[in-house]
Motif scaffolding. Structure first.
Motif, PDB file in Angstrom:
ATOM      1  N   THR A   1       0.834  -1.203   0.000  1.00  0.00           N
ATOM      2  CA  THR A   1       0.000   0.000   0.000  1.00  0.00           C
ATOM      3  C   THR A   1       0.871   1.257   0.000  1.00  0.00           C
ATOM      4  O   THR A   1       0.645   2.171  -0.796  1.00  0.00           O
ATOM      5  CB  THR A   1      -0.947   0.007   1.221  1.00  0.00           C
ATOM      6  N   VAL A   2       1.860   1.286   0.880  1.00  0.00           N
ATOM      7  CA  VAL A   2       2.766   2.440   0.948  1.00  0.00           C
ATOM      8  C   VAL A   2       3.501   2.601  -0.380  1.00  0.00           C
ATOM      9  O   VAL A   2       3.608   3.717  -0.908  1.00  0.00           O
ATOM     10  CB  VAL A   2       3.760   2.303   2.127  1.00  0.00           C
ATOM     11  N   GLN A   3       3.986   1.492  -0.918  1.00  0.00           N
ATOM     12  CA  GLN A   3       4.669   1.547  -2.208  1.00  0.00           C
ATOM     13  C   GLN A   3       3.741   2.092  -3.297  1.00  0.00           C
ATOM     14  O   GLN A   3       4.143   2.920  -4.110  1.00  0.00           O
ATOM     15  CB  GLN A   3       5.171   0.157  -2.588  1.00  0.00           C
ATOM     16  N   GLY A   4       2.495   1.648  -3.307  1.00  0.00           N
ATOM     17  CA  GLY A   4       1.523   2.140  -4.280  1.00  0.00           C
ATOM     18  C   GLY A   4       1.280   3.626  -4.141  1.00  0.00           C
ATOM     19  O   GLY A   4       1.219   4.357  -5.138  1.00  0.00           O
ATOM     20  N   ILE A   5       1.150   4.093  -2.912  1.00  0.00           N
ATOM     21  CA  ILE A   5       0.935   5.521  -2.677  1.00  0.00           C
ATOM     22  C   ILE A   5       2.130   6.327  -3.192  1.00  0.00           C
ATOM     23  O   ILE A   5       1.957   7.347  -3.869  1.00  0.00           O
ATOM     24  CB  ILE A   5       0.662   5.810  -1.185  1.00  0.00           C
ATOM     25  N   VAL A   6       3.345   5.871  -2.894  1.00  0.00           N
ATOM     26  CA  VAL A   6       4.545   6.597  -3.326  1.00  0.00           C
ATOM     27  C   VAL A   6       4.634   6.634  -4.852  1.00  0.00           C
ATOM     28  O   VAL A   6       4.832   7.698  -5.452  1.00  0.00           O
ATOM     29  CB  VAL A   6       5.820   5.971  -2.706  1.00  0.00           C
ATOM     30  N   VAL A   7       4.469   5.470  -5.492  1.00  0.00           N
ATOM     31  CA  VAL A   7       4.584   5.411  -6.949  1.00  0.00           C
ATOM     32  C   VAL A   7       3.524   6.286  -7.612  1.00  0.00           C
ATOM     33  O   VAL A   7       3.819   7.075  -8.514  1.00  0.00           O
ATOM     34  CB  VAL A   7       4.471   3.945  -7.447  1.00  0.00           C
ATOM     35  N   LEU A   8       2.277   6.167  -7.155  1.00  0.00           N
ATOM     36  CA  LEU A   8       1.196   6.917  -7.788  1.00  0.00           C
ATOM     37  C   LEU A   8       1.259   8.407  -7.454  1.00  0.00           C
ATOM     38  O   LEU A   8       0.894   9.245  -8.280  1.00  0.00           O
ATOM     39  CB  LEU A   8      -0.156   6.317  -7.417  1.00  0.00           C
ATOM     40  N   ALA A   9       1.761   8.764  -6.273  1.00  0.00           N
ATOM     41  CA  ALA A   9       1.934  10.183  -5.935  1.00  0.00           C
ATOM     42  C   ALA A   9       3.026  10.803  -6.808  1.00  0.00           C
ATOM     43  O   ALA A   9       2.885  11.944  -7.276  1.00  0.00           O
ATOM     44  CB  ALA A   9       2.265  10.351  -4.460  1.00  0.00           C
ATOM     45  N   LEU A  10       4.100  10.056  -7.040  1.00  0.00           N
ATOM     46  CA  LEU A  10       5.152  10.551  -7.935  1.00  0.00           C
ATOM     47  C   LEU A  10       4.619  10.693  -9.358  1.00  0.00           C
ATOM     48  O   LEU A  10       4.943  11.666 -10.051  1.00  0.00           O
ATOM     49  CB  LEU A  10       6.373   9.623  -7.907  1.00  0.00           C
ATOM     50  N   TYR A  11       3.800   9.741  -9.782  1.00  0.00           N
ATOM     51  CA  TYR A  11       3.178   9.864 -11.100  1.00  0.00           C
ATOM     52  C   TYR A  11       2.312  11.130 -11.143  1.00  0.00           C
ATOM     53  O   TYR A  11       2.342  11.873 -12.119  1.00  0.00           O
ATOM     54  CB  TYR A  11       2.331   8.640 -11.454  1.00  0.00           C
ATOM     55  N   GLY A  12       1.527  11.363 -10.084  1.00  0.00           N
ATOM     56  CA  GLY A  12       0.673  12.549 -10.039  1.00  0.00           C
ATOM     57  C   GLY A  12       1.477  13.837 -10.166  1.00  0.00           C
ATOM     58  O   GLY A  12       1.060  14.779 -10.846  1.00  0.00           O
ATOM     59  N   MET A  13       2.645  13.859  -9.536  1.00  0.00           N
ATOM     60  CA  MET A  13       3.518  15.041  -9.634  1.00  0.00           C
ATOM     61  C   MET A  13       4.004  15.208 -11.075  1.00  0.00           C
ATOM     62  O   MET A  13       3.959  16.312 -11.633  1.00  0.00           O
ATOM     63  CB  MET A  13       4.715  14.886  -8.688  1.00  0.00           C
ATOM     64  N   CYS A  14       4.457  14.122 -11.673  1.00  0.00           N
ATOM     65  CA  CYS A  14       4.903  14.176 -13.069  1.00  0.00           C
ATOM     66  C   CYS A  14       3.759  14.577 -13.989  1.00  0.00           C
ATOM     67  O   CYS A  14       3.946  15.357 -14.928  1.00  0.00           O
ATOM     68  CB  CYS A  14       5.477  12.832 -13.502  1.00  0.00           C
ATOM     69  N   ASP A  15       2.585  14.048 -13.716  1.00  0.00           N
ATOM     70  CA  ASP A  15       1.404  14.368 -14.516  1.00  0.00           C
ATOM     71  C   ASP A  15       1.126  15.866 -14.492  1.00  0.00           C
ATOM     72  O   ASP A  15       0.855  16.475 -15.528  1.00  0.00           O
ATOM     73  CB  ASP A  15       0.198  13.583 -13.989  1.00  0.00           C
ATOM     74  N   GLU A  16       1.218  16.469 -13.325  1.00  0.00           N
ATOM     75  CA  GLU A  16       1.006  17.918 -13.213  1.00  0.00           C
ATOM     76  C   GLU A  16       2.065  18.680 -14.014  1.00  0.00           C
ATOM     77  O   GLU A  16       1.741  19.608 -14.753  1.00  0.00           O
ATOM     78  CB  GLU A  16       1.032  18.367 -11.755  1.00  0.00           C
ATOM     79  N   LEU A  17       3.311  18.283 -13.880  1.00  0.00           N
ATOM     80  CA  LEU A  17       4.394  18.983 -14.580  1.00  0.00           C
ATOM     81  C   LEU A  17       4.311  18.802 -16.092  1.00  0.00           C
ATOM     82  O   LEU A  17       4.643  19.718 -16.854  1.00  0.00           O
ATOM     83  CB  LEU A  17       5.750  18.517 -14.055  1.00  0.00           C
ATOM     84  N   LEU A  18       3.867  17.637 -16.538  1.00  0.00           N
ATOM     85  CA  LEU A  18       3.772  17.375 -17.975  1.00  0.00           C
ATOM     86  C   LEU A  18       2.589  18.083 -18.643  1.00  0.00           C
ATOM     87  O   LEU A  18       2.465  18.066 -19.859  1.00  0.00           O
ATOM     88  CB  LEU A  18       3.688  15.868 -18.231  1.00  0.00           C
ATOM     89  N   GLN A  19       1.745  18.712 -17.844  1.00  0.00           N
ATOM     90  CA  GLN A  19       0.648  19.482 -18.411  1.00  0.00           C
ATOM     91  C   GLN A  19       1.121  20.843 -18.925  1.00  0.00           C
ATOM     92  O   GLN A  19       0.485  21.437 -19.792  1.00  0.00           O
ATOM     93  CB  GLN A  19      -0.461  19.670 -17.376  1.00  0.00           C
ATOM     94  N   ILE A  20       2.236  21.309 -18.418  1.00  0.00           N
ATOM     95  CA  ILE A  20       2.756  22.618 -18.819  1.00  0.00           C
ATOM     96  C   ILE A  20       3.039  22.687 -20.322  1.00  0.00           C
ATOM     97  O   ILE A  20       2.610  23.647 -20.979  1.00  0.00           O
ATOM     98  CB  ILE A  20       4.008  22.992 -17.986  1.00  0.00           C
ATOM     99  N   PRO A  21       3.707  21.681 -20.914  1.00  0.00           N
ATOM    100  CA  PRO A  21       3.989  21.766 -22.356  1.00  0.00           C
ATOM    101  C   PRO A  21       2.749  21.765 -23.252  1.00  0.00           C
ATOM    102  O   PRO A  21       2.836  22.178 -24.402  1.00  0.00           O
ATOM    103  CB  PRO A  21       4.842  20.518 -22.633  1.00  0.00           C
TER     104      PRO A  21
END
Length: 131
Positions: free
Chosen positions: A68-88
């Protein structure tokens, strides 16, 4: 068979989620969303992502709190990347959106664990709430 279906559901949803967050939004719709009403949408989208992740991982491994913790970390990091990749693509990255994503992740995994506790007989054989 169950793990193949689970990974297909996760991959399909994740692809739709990625495309949906990277398409151009008309300015009138974007104005409404920027006023904060999209936070619940973010949380709901990521709650479902967390549940699909848990279904997939529990079909392939011994699911426990560490998963569960691993899932939260992986998906939270994806969420951060997702936000940053919206800029382009002409959208803006928003820390509040990412926070809503993380709240959704915790909510999704909480729903998953609640289902395991309330309905232990229907829990996947690889699921172990006590470890």
């Amino acid at each position: 068979m169950r793990s193949k279906l689970a990974v297909m559901m996760l991959a399909g949803y994740w692809l739709v989620l990625f495309i949906g967050t990277h398409i151009h939004i008309p300015s009138d719709v974007n104005k409404v969303l920027q006023e904060g009403s999209d936070k619940l949408i973010h949380a709901a989208m990521y709650a479902l992502l967390a549940i699909l992740w848990a279904v997939w991982r529990s079909s392939t491994t011994n699911w426990n709190w560490k998963e569960t913790v691993q899932g939260i970390v992986v998906l939270a990091l994806y969420g951060m990347c997702d936000e940053l990749l919206q800029i382009p693509v002409g959208r803006h990255a928003d820390v509040a959106d990412w926070f809503a994503d993380c709240v959704g992740l915790v909510a999704g995994f909480t729903v998953w664990w609640s289902a395991i506790v309330l309905f232990p007989r229907s829990a996947p054989s690889h699921t172990s709430p006590s470890t």
